[in-house]
Enzyme design. Structure first.
Site, PDB file in Angstrom:
ATOM      1  N   SER A 183      32.735  27.287  59.080  1.00 39.00           N
ATOM      2  CA  SER A 183      32.113  28.606  59.151  1.00 39.00           C
ATOM      3  C   SER A 183      30.639  28.487  59.562  1.00 39.00           C
ATOM      4  O   SER A 183      30.337  27.958  60.627  1.00 39.00           O
ATOM      5  CB  SER A 183      32.288  29.330  57.811  1.00 39.00           C
ATOM      6  OG  SER A 183      31.934  30.692  57.926  1.00 39.00           O
ATOM      7  N   ASP A 280      40.431  34.582  63.935  1.00 36.83           N
ATOM      8  CA  ASP A 280      39.632  34.183  62.775  1.00 36.83           C
ATOM      9  C   ASP A 280      39.346  35.400  61.893  1.00 36.83           C
ATOM     10  O   ASP A 280      38.779  36.408  62.358  1.00 36.83           O
ATOM     11  CB  ASP A 280      38.321  33.572  63.257  1.00 36.83           C
ATOM     12  CG  ASP A 280      37.442  33.108  62.122  1.00 36.83           C
ATOM     13  OD1 ASP A 280      37.528  31.940  61.746  1.00 36.83           O
ATOM     14  OD2 ASP A 280      36.682  33.946  61.580  1.00 36.83           O
ATOM     15  N   HIS A 347      40.564  31.219  58.225  1.00 33.94           N
ATOM     16  CA  HIS A 347      39.145  30.907  58.395  1.00 33.94           C
ATOM     17  C   HIS A 347      38.868  29.629  57.628  1.00 33.94           C
ATOM     18  O   HIS A 347      38.973  29.607  56.405  1.00 33.94           O
ATOM     19  CB  HIS A 347      38.276  32.048  57.867  1.00 33.94           C
ATOM     20  CG  HIS A 347      36.812  31.835  58.088  1.00 33.94           C
ATOM     21  ND1 HIS A 347      36.238  31.848  59.349  1.00 33.94           N
ATOM     22  CD2 HIS A 347      35.784  31.611  57.221  1.00 33.94           C
ATOM     23  CE1 HIS A 347      34.942  31.650  59.244  1.00 33.94           C
ATOM     24  NE2 HIS A 347      34.633  31.486  57.965  1.00 33.94           N
TER      25      HIS A 347
END
Length: 433
Positions: A183, A280, A347
Protein backbone atom coordinates in the site's frame (compact mmCIF):
# COMPACT_ATOMS: atom_id res chain seq x y z
CA UNK A 1 -32.72 -49.68 18.13
CA UNK A 2 -29.73 -49.52 20.50
CA UNK A 3 -27.30 -49.75 17.57
CA UNK A 4 -29.03 -46.98 15.69
CA UNK A 5 -29.02 -44.79 18.84
CA UNK A 6 -25.34 -45.54 19.37
CA UNK A 7 -24.40 -44.56 15.83
CA UNK A 8 -26.56 -41.45 16.03
CA UNK A 9 -24.79 -40.41 19.25
CA UNK A 10 -21.40 -41.14 17.68
CA UNK A 11 -22.31 -39.06 14.64
CA UNK A 12 -23.34 -36.10 16.79
CA UNK A 13 -20.09 -36.31 18.78
CA UNK A 14 -18.05 -36.39 15.58
CA UNK A 15 -20.00 -33.42 14.21
CA UNK A 16 -19.37 -31.58 17.45
CA UNK A 17 -15.68 -32.40 17.29
CA UNK A 18 -15.35 -31.17 13.70
CA UNK A 19 -15.21 -27.49 14.60
CA UNK A 20 -12.94 -28.38 17.55
CA UNK A 21 -10.47 -29.90 15.11
CA UNK A 22 -10.69 -26.70 13.03
CA UNK A 23 -10.10 -24.59 16.14
CA UNK A 24 -7.24 -26.81 17.23
CA UNK A 25 -5.70 -26.53 13.78
CA UNK A 26 -6.12 -22.74 13.88
CA UNK A 27 -4.55 -22.57 17.34
CA UNK A 28 -1.64 -24.72 16.17
CA UNK A 29 -1.08 -22.36 13.24
CA UNK A 30 -1.17 -19.38 15.58
CA UNK A 31 1.41 -21.06 17.82
CA UNK A 32 3.64 -21.54 14.76
CA UNK A 33 3.32 -17.88 13.73
CA UNK A 34 6.53 -15.95 14.01
CA UNK A 35 6.38 -12.87 16.26
CA UNK A 36 9.32 -10.49 15.98
CA UNK A 37 10.27 -7.88 18.57
CA UNK A 38 10.51 -4.18 17.78
CA UNK A 39 13.87 -2.44 17.55
CA UNK A 40 13.85 1.28 18.32
CA UNK A 41 16.40 3.07 16.15
CA UNK A 42 19.08 4.37 18.55
CA UNK A 43 20.21 7.99 18.28
CA UNK A 44 17.55 8.66 15.60
CA UNK A 45 16.57 11.85 17.44
CA UNK A 46 20.03 13.32 16.88
CA UNK A 47 19.43 12.90 13.14
CA UNK A 48 16.01 14.51 13.37
CA UNK A 49 14.51 11.18 12.37
CA UNK A 50 11.28 11.05 14.35
CA UNK A 51 7.64 10.09 13.89
CA UNK A 52 4.84 12.64 13.56
CA UNK A 53 4.65 13.05 17.35
CA UNK A 54 8.42 13.12 17.91
CA UNK A 55 8.75 9.49 19.03
CA UNK A 56 11.69 7.48 17.64
CA UNK A 57 11.25 5.29 14.52
CA UNK A 58 11.42 1.51 14.66
CA UNK A 59 11.71 -1.72 12.72
CA UNK A 60 11.47 -5.46 13.30
CA UNK A 61 14.38 -7.68 12.23
CA UNK A 62 14.42 -11.46 12.01
CA UNK A 63 17.86 -12.80 11.19
CA UNK A 64 18.59 -14.93 8.16
CA UNK A 65 20.46 -18.20 8.29
CA UNK A 66 22.22 -20.76 6.14
CA UNK A 67 22.35 -19.89 2.44
CA UNK A 68 20.25 -16.77 3.06
CA UNK A 69 22.42 -15.26 5.82
CA UNK A 70 23.79 -12.54 3.50
CA UNK A 71 20.52 -11.74 1.75
CA UNK A 72 18.06 -9.07 2.91
CA UNK A 73 14.37 -8.37 2.44
CA UNK A 74 13.20 -4.93 3.59
CA UNK A 75 9.43 -4.47 3.83
CA UNK A 76 7.85 -1.03 4.16
CA UNK A 77 4.72 -1.02 6.30
CA UNK A 78 1.68 0.65 4.72
CA UNK A 79 -1.15 2.66 6.21
CA UNK A 80 -2.35 5.57 4.06
CA UNK A 81 -1.25 9.20 4.29
CA UNK A 82 -2.20 12.58 5.76
CA UNK A 83 -2.35 15.77 3.69
CA UNK A 84 -3.29 18.51 6.14
CA UNK A 85 -2.46 19.56 9.69
CA UNK A 86 -5.69 18.31 11.27
CA UNK A 87 -5.51 14.80 9.77
CA UNK A 88 -1.79 14.55 10.55
CA UNK A 89 -2.40 15.68 14.13
CA UNK A 90 -5.06 13.03 14.51
CA UNK A 91 -2.72 10.46 12.97
CA UNK A 92 0.08 11.41 15.39
CA UNK A 93 -2.08 10.09 18.23
CA UNK A 94 -2.32 6.61 16.72
CA UNK A 95 0.02 3.79 15.73
CA UNK A 96 0.19 5.36 12.26
CA UNK A 97 2.03 8.37 13.63
CA UNK A 98 3.79 7.22 16.77
CA UNK A 99 5.78 4.21 17.92
CA UNK A 100 4.28 4.77 21.38
CA UNK A 101 1.02 3.23 20.18
CA UNK A 102 2.48 0.42 18.07
CA UNK A 103 2.48 -3.26 18.97
CA UNK A 104 5.93 -4.18 20.16
CA UNK A 105 5.65 -7.60 18.51
CA UNK A 106 4.87 -7.99 14.81
CA UNK A 107 3.72 -11.22 13.16
CA UNK A 108 5.85 -12.18 10.16
CA UNK A 109 3.85 -14.15 7.59
CA UNK A 110 3.69 -14.47 3.82
CA UNK A 111 6.80 -12.94 2.27
CA UNK A 112 8.18 -12.40 5.80
CA UNK A 113 7.67 -15.98 6.99
CA UNK A 114 10.62 -18.13 8.07
CA UNK A 115 8.86 -21.33 7.03
CA UNK A 116 10.20 -22.79 3.74
CA UNK A 117 6.81 -24.24 2.82
CA UNK A 118 5.15 -20.84 3.30
CA UNK A 119 7.90 -18.67 1.81
CA UNK A 120 10.14 -20.92 -0.30
CA UNK A 121 12.45 -18.29 -1.79
CA UNK A 122 12.97 -15.82 1.06
CA UNK A 123 12.39 -17.79 4.29
CA UNK A 124 16.09 -17.86 5.26
CA UNK A 125 16.87 -14.23 4.41
CA UNK A 126 17.28 -11.42 6.89
CA UNK A 127 13.75 -9.99 6.90
CA UNK A 128 12.97 -6.49 8.15
CA UNK A 129 9.68 -4.69 8.55
CA UNK A 130 10.05 -0.90 8.59
CA UNK A 131 7.32 0.66 10.74
CA UNK A 132 5.40 3.54 9.17
CA UNK A 133 4.84 6.65 11.26
CA UNK A 134 5.32 9.71 9.02
CA UNK A 135 2.26 9.79 6.74
CA UNK A 136 4.13 10.41 3.45
CA UNK A 137 5.50 7.01 2.44
CA UNK A 138 8.88 7.62 4.15
CA UNK A 139 9.51 10.66 1.95
CA UNK A 140 8.93 14.05 3.65
CA UNK A 141 11.21 16.42 5.52
CA UNK A 142 9.63 19.44 7.21
CA UNK A 143 8.18 20.58 10.52
CA UNK A 144 4.86 22.23 11.33
CA UNK A 145 4.51 24.42 14.43
CA UNK A 146 0.86 24.97 15.19
CA UNK A 147 0.43 26.89 18.43
CA UNK A 148 1.18 24.42 21.22
CA UNK A 149 1.69 21.40 18.98
CA UNK A 150 4.53 20.37 16.69
CA UNK A 151 4.23 17.87 13.84
CA UNK A 152 7.39 16.28 12.47
CA UNK A 153 7.27 15.27 8.81
CA UNK A 154 10.51 13.31 8.77
CA UNK A 155 9.84 10.29 6.54
CA UNK A 156 13.03 10.70 4.51
CA UNK A 157 15.15 10.98 7.65
CA UNK A 158 13.43 7.91 9.13
CA UNK A 159 14.35 5.93 6.01
CA UNK A 160 17.95 7.18 6.19
CA UNK A 161 18.24 6.40 9.93
CA UNK A 162 16.91 2.86 9.59
CA UNK A 163 19.27 2.05 6.72
CA UNK A 164 22.17 3.61 8.64
CA UNK A 165 21.35 1.34 11.57
CA UNK A 166 21.05 -1.79 9.42
CA UNK A 167 24.26 -1.32 7.42
CA UNK A 168 26.63 -2.41 10.23
CA UNK A 169 24.24 -5.26 11.10
CA UNK A 170 25.06 -6.92 7.80
CA UNK A 171 23.16 -4.96 5.15
CA UNK A 172 26.42 -3.41 3.92
CA UNK A 173 27.68 -6.95 3.15
CA UNK A 174 24.48 -8.08 1.43
CA UNK A 175 24.68 -10.23 -1.68
CA UNK A 176 21.01 -9.97 -2.62
CA UNK A 177 18.38 -7.42 -1.51
CA UNK A 178 14.66 -7.11 -2.15
CA UNK A 179 12.98 -3.84 -1.16
CA UNK A 180 9.22 -4.33 -0.94
CA UNK A 181 6.18 -2.82 0.69
CA UNK A 182 2.40 -2.85 0.88
CA UNK A 183 0.00 0.00 0.00
CA UNK A 184 1.59 3.31 1.08
CA UNK A 185 4.65 1.15 1.77
CA UNK A 186 4.41 -0.16 -1.79
CA UNK A 187 4.44 3.42 -3.04
CA UNK A 188 7.54 4.01 -0.88
CA UNK A 189 9.45 1.41 -2.93
CA UNK A 190 9.04 3.57 -6.05
CA UNK A 191 10.54 6.51 -4.15
CA UNK A 192 13.48 4.65 -2.57
CA UNK A 193 14.38 1.78 -4.91
CA UNK A 194 17.33 3.37 -6.71
CA UNK A 195 18.17 5.22 -3.50
CA UNK A 196 18.91 1.91 -1.79
CA UNK A 197 20.91 0.60 -4.74
CA UNK A 198 23.19 3.65 -4.54
CA UNK A 199 23.85 3.05 -0.82
CA UNK A 200 25.01 -0.55 -1.31
CA UNK A 201 28.06 -2.02 -3.05
CA UNK A 202 27.80 -2.36 -6.84
CA UNK A 203 28.19 -6.13 -6.49
CA UNK A 204 24.93 -6.31 -4.48
CA UNK A 205 21.85 -7.34 -6.45
CA UNK A 206 19.09 -4.88 -5.55
CA UNK A 207 15.55 -5.42 -6.81
CA UNK A 208 12.26 -3.87 -5.72
CA UNK A 209 8.62 -4.88 -5.50
CA UNK A 210 5.45 -2.89 -4.89
CA UNK A 211 2.42 -4.71 -3.47
CA UNK A 212 -0.82 -2.73 -3.92
CA UNK A 213 1.22 0.46 -4.26
CA UNK A 214 0.51 1.32 -7.89
CA UNK A 215 -1.80 4.23 -7.12
CA UNK A 216 -3.25 5.64 -10.31
CA UNK A 217 -3.29 9.25 -11.44
CA UNK A 218 -6.94 8.94 -12.45
CA UNK A 219 -10.21 10.86 -12.25
CA UNK A 220 -12.99 9.57 -10.02
CA UNK A 221 -16.46 8.66 -11.29
CA UNK A 222 -17.64 12.27 -10.93
CA UNK A 223 -14.90 13.51 -13.24
CA UNK A 224 -12.81 15.10 -10.48
CA UNK A 225 -9.18 14.19 -9.87
CA UNK A 226 -9.56 13.73 -6.12
CA UNK A 227 -6.29 11.88 -5.65
CA UNK A 228 -4.26 14.53 -7.50
CA UNK A 229 -5.51 17.20 -5.14
CA UNK A 230 -4.74 14.97 -2.15
CA UNK A 231 -1.19 14.08 -3.25
CA UNK A 232 -0.46 17.70 -4.19
CA UNK A 233 -1.39 18.84 -0.66
CA UNK A 234 0.60 16.00 0.89
CA UNK A 235 3.76 16.73 -1.11
CA UNK A 236 3.58 20.44 -0.26
CA UNK A 237 2.79 20.02 3.45
CA UNK A 238 5.40 17.37 4.16
CA UNK A 239 8.22 18.72 2.02
CA UNK A 240 8.38 15.71 -0.30
CA UNK A 241 9.12 17.42 -3.61
CA UNK A 242 12.87 17.80 -3.07
CA UNK A 243 13.16 14.00 -2.75
CA UNK A 244 11.21 13.10 -5.89
CA UNK A 245 13.13 11.85 -8.92
CA UNK A 246 14.62 14.93 -10.58
CA UNK A 247 14.35 13.59 -14.12
CA UNK A 248 10.71 12.77 -13.52
CA UNK A 249 9.99 16.16 -11.91
CA UNK A 250 11.62 17.95 -14.82
CA UNK A 251 9.49 16.12 -17.36
CA UNK A 252 6.08 17.05 -15.94
CA UNK A 253 4.18 20.31 -15.58
CA UNK A 254 3.58 19.58 -11.91
CA UNK A 255 6.51 17.89 -10.11
CA UNK A 256 4.24 16.49 -7.35
CA UNK A 257 2.85 14.08 -9.97
CA UNK A 258 6.07 12.09 -9.60
CA UNK A 259 4.62 10.89 -6.29
CA UNK A 260 2.37 8.76 -8.52
CA UNK A 261 4.09 5.44 -9.30
CA UNK A 262 3.07 5.43 -12.98
CA UNK A 263 5.11 8.62 -13.55
CA UNK A 264 8.06 7.62 -11.35
CA UNK A 265 8.38 4.07 -12.73
CA UNK A 266 9.84 5.19 -16.07
CA UNK A 267 12.89 6.60 -14.29
CA UNK A 268 13.67 3.67 -11.98
CA UNK A 269 16.75 1.78 -13.12
CA UNK A 270 16.66 -1.17 -10.70
CA UNK A 271 14.71 -4.31 -11.64
CA UNK A 272 11.09 -3.93 -10.52
CA UNK A 273 8.09 -6.15 -9.83
CA UNK A 274 4.51 -4.87 -9.57
CA UNK A 275 1.99 -6.93 -7.62
CA UNK A 276 -1.45 -5.37 -7.82
CA UNK A 277 -5.10 -6.16 -8.22
CA UNK A 278 -6.78 -4.64 -11.25
CA UNK A 279 -9.67 -3.93 -8.88
CA UNK A 280 -7.64 -2.84 -5.85
CA UNK A 281 -10.23 -2.26 -3.12
CA UNK A 282 -8.47 0.71 -1.55
CA UNK A 283 -8.32 2.55 -4.86
CA UNK A 284 -11.85 1.46 -5.73
CA UNK A 285 -13.25 2.77 -2.43
CA UNK A 286 -11.12 5.90 -1.94
CA UNK A 287 -9.75 7.04 -5.30
CA UNK A 288 -11.98 5.79 -8.10
CA UNK A 289 -15.27 5.93 -6.16
CA UNK A 290 -14.51 8.10 -3.11
CA UNK A 291 -17.40 9.04 -0.79
CA UNK A 292 -17.30 12.61 -2.18
CA UNK A 293 -18.14 11.26 -5.64
CA UNK A 294 -21.01 9.11 -4.34
CA UNK A 295 -22.89 11.29 -1.82
CA UNK A 296 -26.07 9.19 -1.98
CA UNK A 297 -24.31 5.85 -1.50
CA UNK A 298 -25.33 4.28 -4.81
CA UNK A 299 -22.08 2.28 -4.75
CA UNK A 300 -22.30 1.05 -1.15
CA UNK A 301 -23.65 -2.42 -1.95
CA UNK A 302 -21.17 -2.85 -4.79
CA UNK A 303 -18.31 -1.82 -2.49
CA UNK A 304 -19.38 -4.35 0.14
CA UNK A 305 -19.90 -7.22 -2.30
CA UNK A 306 -18.77 -7.28 -5.96
CA UNK A 307 -21.57 -9.75 -6.73
CA UNK A 308 -24.05 -6.98 -5.85
CA UNK A 309 -22.65 -4.56 -8.44
CA UNK A 310 -24.98 -3.60 -11.26
CA UNK A 311 -24.02 -4.25 -14.88
CA UNK A 312 -23.29 -0.55 -15.29
CA UNK A 313 -21.06 -0.48 -12.20
CA UNK A 314 -19.13 -3.52 -13.44
CA UNK A 315 -18.63 -1.78 -16.79
CA UNK A 316 -17.23 1.27 -14.95
CA UNK A 317 -14.88 -0.96 -12.91
CA UNK A 318 -13.69 -2.61 -16.12
CA UNK A 319 -12.74 0.89 -17.26
CA UNK A 320 -10.67 1.28 -14.07
CA UNK A 321 -8.91 -2.01 -14.90
CA UNK A 322 -8.18 -0.70 -18.40
CA UNK A 323 -6.62 2.43 -16.89
CA UNK A 324 -4.22 0.32 -14.83
CA UNK A 325 -3.23 -1.88 -17.76
CA UNK A 326 -2.72 1.16 -19.98
CA UNK A 327 -0.46 2.74 -17.35
CA UNK A 328 1.58 -0.49 -17.24
CA UNK A 329 1.81 -1.03 -21.01
CA UNK A 330 5.30 0.40 -21.38
CA UNK A 331 6.55 -1.41 -18.27
CA UNK A 332 5.18 -4.69 -19.67
CA UNK A 333 7.86 -4.58 -22.35
CA UNK A 334 10.77 -4.15 -19.94
CA UNK A 335 13.34 -6.94 -19.84
CA UNK A 336 13.97 -6.96 -16.08
CA UNK A 337 10.45 -6.16 -14.91
CA UNK A 338 7.85 -8.54 -13.46
CA UNK A 339 4.10 -8.35 -12.90
CA UNK A 340 1.27 -10.19 -11.20
CA UNK A 341 -1.92 -8.28 -11.95
CA UNK A 342 -4.91 -10.34 -10.86
CA UNK A 343 -8.62 -9.62 -10.99
CA UNK A 344 -9.35 -10.08 -7.31
CA UNK A 345 -10.99 -7.47 -5.09
CA UNK A 346 -8.03 -7.27 -2.73
CA UNK A 347 -5.43 -4.92 -1.28
CA UNK A 348 -1.98 -6.15 -0.19
CA UNK A 349 -1.40 -9.81 -0.99
CA UNK A 350 2.25 -10.50 -0.13
CA UNK A 351 2.05 -10.41 3.68
CA UNK A 352 -1.11 -12.52 3.94
CA UNK A 353 -0.22 -16.19 3.98
CA UNK A 354 -3.42 -17.31 2.29
CA UNK A 355 -2.78 -15.02 -0.69
CA UNK A 356 1.04 -15.30 -0.84
CA UNK A 357 1.18 -19.08 -1.06
CA UNK A 358 -1.29 -21.65 0.25
CA UNK A 359 -3.28 -24.56 -1.11
CA UNK A 360 -6.14 -22.23 -2.05
CA UNK A 361 -4.25 -19.01 -2.78
CA UNK A 362 -4.89 -16.90 -5.91
CA UNK A 363 -3.21 -18.19 -9.04
CA UNK A 364 -2.51 -17.10 -12.58
CA UNK A 365 -1.72 -19.89 -15.02
CA UNK A 366 -1.65 -22.15 -11.96
CA UNK A 367 1.15 -20.14 -10.33
CA UNK A 368 0.91 -18.51 -6.91
CA UNK A 369 2.12 -14.99 -6.24
CA UNK A 370 5.12 -16.39 -4.34
CA UNK A 371 6.12 -18.56 -7.32
CA UNK A 372 5.92 -15.71 -9.84
CA UNK A 373 7.84 -13.28 -7.59
CA UNK A 374 10.52 -15.94 -7.05
CA UNK A 375 10.74 -16.66 -10.79
CA UNK A 376 11.27 -12.95 -11.42
CA UNK A 377 13.82 -12.31 -8.66
CA UNK A 378 15.98 -15.34 -9.43
CA UNK A 379 15.45 -15.02 -13.19
CA UNK A 380 14.17 -18.57 -13.51
CA UNK A 381 11.69 -17.59 -16.21
CA UNK A 382 9.61 -14.72 -17.56
CA UNK A 383 7.35 -13.47 -14.77
CA UNK A 384 4.63 -11.28 -16.26
CA UNK A 385 1.12 -12.42 -15.47
CA UNK A 386 -2.05 -10.46 -16.22
CA UNK A 387 -5.45 -11.86 -15.32
CA UNK A 388 -8.60 -11.93 -17.41
CA UNK A 389 -11.36 -9.43 -16.41
CA UNK A 390 -13.62 -9.99 -13.39
CA UNK A 391 -15.41 -12.33 -12.71
CA UNK A 392 -13.40 -14.98 -14.59
CA UNK A 393 -10.83 -15.77 -11.86
CA UNK A 394 -12.24 -18.35 -9.44
CA UNK A 395 -9.07 -18.49 -7.32
CA UNK A 396 -9.72 -15.01 -5.87
CA UNK A 397 -10.51 -14.54 -2.19
CA UNK A 398 -12.01 -11.07 -2.74
CA UNK A 399 -11.03 -9.58 0.62
CA UNK A 400 -13.58 -6.80 1.07
CA UNK A 401 -13.19 -4.97 4.43
CA UNK A 402 -16.11 -6.16 6.52
CA UNK A 403 -17.07 -6.86 10.10
CA UNK A 404 -18.33 -10.20 8.83
CA UNK A 405 -14.83 -11.56 8.25
CA UNK A 406 -14.37 -12.70 11.84
CA UNK A 407 -16.01 -15.68 13.47
CA UNK A 408 -15.31 -18.29 10.82
CA UNK A 409 -15.05 -20.98 13.45
CA UNK A 410 -17.86 -21.86 15.84
CA UNK A 411 -16.61 -21.56 19.44
CA UNK A 412 -15.70 -24.91 20.97
CA UNK A 413 -17.95 -24.54 24.02
CA UNK A 414 -20.96 -23.97 21.76
CA UNK A 415 -20.18 -27.12 19.82
CA UNK A 416 -19.96 -29.16 23.03
CA UNK A 417 -23.21 -27.75 24.46
CA UNK A 418 -25.11 -28.34 21.22
CA UNK A 419 -23.74 -31.88 20.97
CA UNK A 420 -24.71 -32.71 24.56
CA UNK A 421 -28.21 -31.32 24.07
CA UNK A 422 -28.71 -33.39 20.94
CA UNK A 423 -27.43 -36.51 22.65
CA UNK A 424 -29.77 -35.92 25.60
CA UNK A 425 -32.73 -35.50 23.25
CA UNK A 426 -31.92 -38.72 21.40
CA UNK A 427 -31.25 -40.87 24.48
CA UNK A 428 -34.08 -39.77 26.77
CA UNK A 429 -37.59 -41.05 26.06
CA UNK A 430 -39.82 -38.44 24.48
CA UNK A 431 -42.07 -38.45 27.56
CA UNK A 432 -39.15 -37.32 29.71
CA UNK A 433 -38.39 -34.32 27.54
Amino acid sequence: MRNSSFFAILLVILVGLGPWRSIHSLESKQEMRLSVAMTIVPHAGSLGAVCLDGSPPAYHLHRGFGAGARNWLLQFEGGGWCDDVSSCLERSRTRRGSTRYMNKLEVFSGILSNNPSMNPDFYDWNRVKLRYCDGASFAGDSVNHNGTTVLYFRGQRIWDAIILDLLPKGLSQAQKVLLSGCSAGGLATFLHCDDLARLLPKATTVKCMSDAGFFLDVKDISGKNTIRSFFSSLVTLQGVQKYLNRNCAGSLDYPYQCFFPQHALTYIRSPYFILNSAYDVYQFHHIFVPPSADPYGHWNRCKSNPAACTANQIAILQGFRSEILTALRLFGGSRNGGMFINSCFAHCQSELQDTWIAWNSPRLHNKTIAEVVGDWYFERKVAKEIDCPYPCDHTCHNHIPSSQEDGIYVPLHCCIIISLLLITCMVLPSSSI
